[in-house]
Design a protein around this motif. Structure first.
Motif, PDB file in Angstrom:
ATOM      1  N   ILE A  97     -37.850  10.212  29.916  1.00  0.00           N
ATOM      2  CA  ILE A  97     -39.183  10.752  29.684  1.00  0.00           C
ATOM      3  C   ILE A  97     -40.176  10.279  30.734  1.00  0.00           C
ATOM      4  O   ILE A  97     -41.043  11.023  31.198  1.00  0.00           O
ATOM      5  CB  ILE A  97     -39.678  10.356  28.275  1.00  0.00           C
ATOM      6  N   SER A  98     -40.058   9.036  31.112  1.00  0.00           N
ATOM      7  CA  SER A  98     -41.027   8.425  32.012  1.00  0.00           C
ATOM      8  C   SER A  98     -40.315   7.403  32.884  1.00  0.00           C
ATOM      9  O   SER A  98     -39.397   6.739  32.397  1.00  0.00           O
ATOM     10  CB  SER A  98     -42.116   7.745  31.190  1.00  0.00           C
ATOM     11  N   PRO A  99     -40.741   7.250  34.114  1.00  0.00           N
ATOM     12  CA  PRO A  99     -41.838   7.906  34.824  1.00  0.00           C
ATOM     13  C   PRO A  99     -41.619   9.423  34.942  1.00  0.00           C
ATOM     14  O   PRO A  99     -40.480   9.886  34.986  1.00  0.00           O
ATOM     15  CB  PRO A  99     -41.817   7.261  36.215  1.00  0.00           C
ATOM     16  N   SER A 100     -42.695  10.157  34.998  1.00  0.00           N
ATOM     17  CA  SER A 100     -42.601  11.618  34.964  1.00  0.00           C
ATOM     18  C   SER A 100     -41.805  12.175  36.134  1.00  0.00           C
ATOM     19  O   SER A 100     -41.150  13.215  35.996  1.00  0.00           O
ATOM     20  CB  SER A 100     -44.009  12.238  34.949  1.00  0.00           C
ATOM     21  N   SER A 101     -41.825  11.484  37.255  1.00  0.00           N
ATOM     22  CA  SER A 101     -41.060  11.958  38.412  1.00  0.00           C
ATOM     23  C   SER A 101     -39.558  11.880  38.177  1.00  0.00           C
ATOM     24  O   SER A 101     -38.783  12.481  38.919  1.00  0.00           O
ATOM     25  CB  SER A 101     -41.445  11.157  39.663  1.00  0.00           C
ATOM     26  N   PHE A 102     -39.145  11.135  37.163  1.00  0.00           N
ATOM     27  CA  PHE A 102     -37.733  11.005  36.831  1.00  0.00           C
ATOM     28  C   PHE A 102     -37.359  11.825  35.602  1.00  0.00           C
ATOM     29  O   PHE A 102     -36.208  11.769  35.163  1.00  0.00           O
ATOM     30  CB  PHE A 102     -37.378   9.536  36.578  1.00  0.00           C
ATOM     31  N   ASP A 103     -38.290  12.569  35.040  1.00  0.00           N
ATOM     32  CA  ASP A 103     -38.039  13.332  33.824  1.00  0.00           C
ATOM     33  C   ASP A 103     -36.812  14.226  33.998  1.00  0.00           C
ATOM     34  O   ASP A 103     -36.792  15.106  34.865  1.00  0.00           O
ATOM     35  CB  ASP A 103     -39.268  14.179  33.496  1.00  0.00           C
ATOM     36  N   SER A 104     -35.797  13.998  33.196  1.00  0.00           N
ATOM     37  CA  SER A 104     -34.578  14.796  33.283  1.00  0.00           C
ATOM     38  C   SER A 104     -33.791  14.681  31.988  1.00  0.00           C
ATOM     39  O   SER A 104     -33.974  13.731  31.217  1.00  0.00           O
ATOM     40  CB  SER A 104     -33.719  14.352  34.472  1.00  0.00           C
ATOM     41  N   TRP A 105     -32.906  15.654  31.781  1.00  0.00           N
ATOM     42  CA  TRP A 105     -32.090  15.734  30.579  1.00  0.00           C
ATOM     43  C   TRP A 105     -30.616  15.567  30.925  1.00  0.00           C
ATOM     44  O   TRP A 105     -30.154  15.991  31.986  1.00  0.00           O
ATOM     45  CB  TRP A 105     -32.269  17.094  29.912  1.00  0.00           C
ATOM     46  N   GLY A 106     -29.895  14.986  29.988  1.00  0.00           N
ATOM     47  CA  GLY A 106     -28.454  14.959  30.113  1.00  0.00           C
ATOM     48  C   GLY A 106     -27.854  16.283  29.687  1.00  0.00           C
ATOM     49  O   GLY A 106     -28.566  17.206  29.254  1.00  0.00           O
ATOM     50  N   GLN A 107     -26.544  16.384  29.797  1.00  0.00           N
ATOM     51  CA  GLN A 107     -25.840  17.621  29.460  1.00  0.00           C
ATOM     52  C   GLN A 107     -25.648  17.788  27.953  1.00  0.00           C
ATOM     53  O   GLN A 107     -25.370  18.889  27.477  1.00  0.00           O
ATOM     54  CB  GLN A 107     -24.477  17.642  30.150  1.00  0.00           C
ATOM     55  N   GLY A 108     -25.788  16.717  27.228  1.00  0.00           N
ATOM     56  CA  GLY A 108     -25.633  16.775  25.782  1.00  0.00           C
ATOM     57  C   GLY A 108     -24.242  16.383  25.318  1.00  0.00           C
ATOM     58  O   GLY A 108     -23.261  16.502  26.063  1.00  0.00           O
ATOM     59  N   THR A 109     -24.176  15.911  24.093  1.00  0.00           N
ATOM     60  CA  THR A 109     -22.900  15.565  23.471  1.00  0.00           C
ATOM     61  C   THR A 109     -22.897  16.119  22.047  1.00  0.00           C
ATOM     62  O   THR A 109     -23.878  15.992  21.316  1.00  0.00           O
ATOM     63  CB  THR A 109     -22.659  14.045  23.497  1.00  0.00           C
ATOM     64  N   GLN A 110     -21.798  16.760  21.675  1.00  0.00           N
ATOM     65  CA  GLN A 110     -21.709  17.425  20.376  1.00  0.00           C
ATOM     66  C   GLN A 110     -21.398  16.422  19.272  1.00  0.00           C
ATOM     67  O   GLN A 110     -20.463  15.612  19.399  1.00  0.00           O
ATOM     68  CB  GLN A 110     -20.617  18.502  20.414  1.00  0.00           C
ATOM     69  N   VAL A 111     -22.169  16.516  18.217  1.00  0.00           N
ATOM     70  CA  VAL A 111     -21.896  15.750  17.001  1.00  0.00           C
ATOM     71  C   VAL A 111     -21.676  16.750  15.868  1.00  0.00           C
ATOM     72  O   VAL A 111     -22.533  17.603  15.620  1.00  0.00           O
ATOM     73  CB  VAL A 111     -23.062  14.804  16.653  1.00  0.00           C
ATOM     74  N   THR A 112     -20.531  16.647  15.224  1.00  0.00           N
ATOM     75  CA  THR A 112     -20.211  17.529  14.117  1.00  0.00           C
ATOM     76  C   THR A 112     -19.907  16.693  12.890  1.00  0.00           C
ATOM     77  O   THR A 112     -19.045  15.807  12.940  1.00  0.00           O
ATOM     78  CB  THR A 112     -19.013  18.428  14.447  1.00  0.00           C
ATOM     79  N   VAL A 113     -20.630  16.959  11.816  1.00  0.00           N
ATOM     80  CA  VAL A 113     -20.454  16.218  10.573  1.00  0.00           C
ATOM     81  C   VAL A 113     -19.867  17.174   9.541  1.00  0.00           C
ATOM     82  O   VAL A 113     -20.476  18.182   9.186  1.00  0.00           O
ATOM     83  CB  VAL A 113     -21.777  15.637  10.061  1.00  0.00           C
ATOM     84  N   SER A 114     -18.684  16.849   9.079  1.00  0.00           N
ATOM     85  CA  SER A 114     -18.003  17.706   8.105  1.00  0.00           C
ATOM     86  C   SER A 114     -18.325  17.257   6.686  1.00  0.00           C
ATOM     87  O   SER A 114     -18.522  16.065   6.424  1.00  0.00           O
ATOM     88  CB  SER A 114     -16.496  17.677   8.328  1.00  0.00           C
ATOM     89  N   SER A 115     -18.359  18.207   5.789  1.00  0.00           N
ATOM     90  CA  SER A 115     -18.694  17.892   4.387  1.00  0.00           C
ATOM     91  C   SER A 115     -17.445  17.563   3.577  1.00  0.00           C
ATOM     92  O   SER A 115     -16.329  17.703   4.037  1.00  0.00           O
ATOM     93  CB  SER A 115     -19.411  19.076   3.758  1.00  0.00           C
TER      94      SER A 115
END
Length: 115
Positions: A97-115
């Motif tokens: 999130i900060s510093p703003s010049s470094f603001d970037s997102w990862g690719q994501g990781t899936q979380v699946t919760v089964s009932s």
């Protein structure tokens, strides 16, 4: 600098998972980091944030079951998720999130919760 998430997977309801997010850079210790998630058909939403000094902030609905932490020596932020529910199923993203010049997102990781 792009953060890299790991630790997602399939878990039964009531179980736990710990996600990790690694980010390179000598200034990691001052980065404000955040975890977000996006469920199918939903907007991406904030889960929690943490400052370089370890101050945390949680979305109201995430307090109590989710814990964000960091290890500056390992350039890593964690998200401990306990008592998981099927509605926690989502792709979880790490963000610088900060510093703003470094603001970037990862690719994501899936979380699946089964009932």
């Amino acid at each position: 600098v792009q953060p890299v998430e790991s630790g997602g997977g399939l878990v039964q309801a009531g179980g736990s998972l710990r996600l990790s997010c690694a980010a390179s850079g000598s200034i990691f210790r001052i980065m404000v980091m955040g975890w977000y998630r996006q469920a199918p058909g939903q907007q991406r939403e904030l889960v929690a944030t943490i400052t370089g000094g370890g101050s945390t902030n949680y979305a109201d609905s995430k307090k109590g079951r989710f814990t964000i932490s960091r290890d500056n020596a390992k350039n890593t932020v964690y998200l401990q998720m306990d008592s998981l529910k099927p509605e926690d199923t989502a792709v979880y993203y790490c963000r610088i999130i900060s510093p703003s010049s470094f603001d970037s997102w990862g690719q994501g990781t899936q979380v699946t919760v089964s009932s």
